[in-house]
Scaffold this motif. Sequence first.
Motif, short mmCIF file in Angstrom:
data_model
loop_
_atom_site.label_atom_id
_atom_site.label_comp_id
_atom_site.label_asym_id
_atom_site.label_seq_id
_atom_site.Cartn_x
_atom_site.Cartn_y
_atom_site.Cartn_z
N ASP A 30 38.24 137.89 2.66
CA ASP A 30 38.16 137.42 2.11
C ASP A 30 39.54 136.73 2.32
N TYR A 31 39.72 137.55 3.50
CA TYR A 31 41.56 137.44 3.60
C TYR A 31 42.27 135.47 3.75
N PHE A 32 43.52 135.46 2.32
CA PHE A 32 43.43 133.96 3.07
C PHE A 32 45.63 134.43 2.69
N ASN A 33 46.54 133.63 3.24
CA ASN A 33 47.54 133.86 2.87
C ASN A 33 48.28 131.80 3.72
N MET A 34 49.19 131.24 3.02
CA MET A 34 49.39 129.92 2.46
C MET A 34 50.61 129.79 2.96
N ARG A 35 51.45 129.36 3.38
CA ARG A 35 53.04 129.03 3.22
C ARG A 35 52.94 127.45 3.31
N ASP A 36 53.22 127.08 2.39
CA ASP A 36 54.19 125.35 2.24
C ASP A 36 55.45 125.83 3.13
N SER A 37 55.76 125.08 3.86
CA SER A 37 57.28 124.55 4.69
C SER A 37 57.81 126.29 4.88
N SER A 38 57.30 126.34 5.66
CA SER A 38 56.91 128.28 6.21
C SER A 38 58.80 128.10 6.38
N PRO A 39 59.46 129.19 5.82
CA PRO A 39 60.94 129.59 6.57
C PRO A 39 61.43 130.48 7.09
N PHE A 60 43.04 125.79 14.44
CA PHE A 60 42.71 127.00 15.69
C PHE A 60 42.23 127.39 15.39
N ARG A 61 41.41 129.00 16.14
CA ARG A 61 40.69 129.67 16.24
C ARG A 61 40.41 130.81 16.61
N PRO A 62 41.91 132.15 16.30
CA PRO A 62 42.13 132.48 17.62
C PRO A 62 40.99 134.09 17.62
N LYS A 63 41.83 134.48 18.37
CA LYS A 63 39.95 135.56 18.54
C LYS A 63 40.82 136.25 19.46
N ALA A 64 40.31 137.25 19.41
CA ALA A 64 40.84 139.20 20.05
C ALA A 64 41.27 138.45 21.57
N GLY A 65 42.54 139.28 21.86
CA GLY A 65 43.14 138.52 22.84
C GLY A 65 44.00 137.09 23.12
N ASP A 66 43.83 136.58 22.56
CA ASP A 66 44.50 135.48 21.86
C ASP A 66 46.01 135.34 20.82
N VAL A 67 47.26 134.83 21.44
CA VAL A 67 48.64 134.86 20.59
C VAL A 67 48.77 133.70 19.71
N PHE A 68 49.02 133.52 18.78
CA PHE A 68 48.79 132.18 17.26
C PHE A 68 50.40 132.39 17.52
N ILE A 69 51.28 131.25 17.27
CA ILE A 69 52.13 131.46 16.45
C ILE A 69 52.42 129.90 15.57
N LEU A 70 53.49 130.70 14.82
CA LEU A 70 53.08 129.92 13.35
C LEU A 70 54.58 129.40 13.16
N PRO A 71 55.29 127.78 13.25
CA PRO A 71 56.39 127.27 13.31
C PRO A 71 57.11 127.39 12.20
N LYS A 72 58.25 128.02 11.72
CA LYS A 72 59.05 127.93 10.58
C LYS A 72 59.54 125.93 10.52
N ASP A 73 59.40 125.92 8.87
CA ASP A 73 59.35 124.62 8.42
C ASP A 73 58.06 124.19 8.67
N SER A 74 57.10 124.89 8.57
CA SER A 74 55.37 123.99 8.79
C SER A 74 54.45 124.72 8.14
N TYR A 75 53.96 123.33 7.51
CA TYR A 75 52.84 124.00 6.61
C TYR A 75 51.62 125.19 6.96
#
Length: 271
Positions: A30-39, A60-75
């Motif tokens: 049930d994990y859920f995390n949201m940032r609007d215009s992330s700092p 995107f659907r990251p799985k084992a072995g994948d990298v994901f990047i959540l950029p600053k100033d984005s939702y």
Amino acid sequence: MKHGDLHVVPFVQKLPVYVAMFGINYCHADYFNMRDSSPLTVLAYVLKGQGSVTIDALTFRPKAGDVFILPKDSYHKVTADADQEEYWTYLWFNIKGNVLQLFESFQLHQTFHIPEAPFENLFHKGFELVAQHGENGERLQMELLLACTEMVAQLSGLMEKRQAQYSIEVQKMQQYLNRLEAAPFHSEHMSRHFAMSFKQINRSFKKETGTTVYNYLLCKKIDKAKMLLQDTSMAVSEIAYRIGYADAHYFSNVFKRKTGVTPTEYRKRKT
């Protein structure tokens, strides 16, 4: 819901980019995390399971072995798969400051998901560095920043190698989009050009590049706008026109969604 281990890293005043926190998340179904215009920017490596990551309008659907990047100033919206038995587990670094410049210098500012990245050992370095330098906050911060820079450099090299291996079809799509840097984009024109539905085009493009057609072209246009804002005295309306936007107000809104600041604010900061 989640559990895990996190470390808050002491801030070092003189650094323009710094690691605020790092750790490991064990995300329940049930994990859920949201940032609007992330700092901040999040750099993460998936160890187990699979989840869903949304950045602005991209998912995107990251799985084992994948990298994901959540950029600053984005939702950002991050959720675990509800039907998996194991925890969605990933190592992460929260990076603050002038992060965009770091990612731009390594040509990673358009990249949000990198499948099958063989760099798990680099993402474990944070815990190793705490064990070595935990009592010296400034040394720890410097070593963590070096580790993150190495991650970004290695990911950039991997992406460059993979780009050279894109299919002929996707290379032609990139060439087509590169010619539209200064022109309006119409999905139906692209469909006609490649004799494919736009949904098919987008699926093929995203599968190999890790980003959508629209986001690829938008990043190209925003990069061009940044250059013109820094290097010329052109009015914002003229810059909008030169990258294919007839409506300067709409362009300003798009620019702010992508960078976190208006074109005028960006120019003031860079001049």
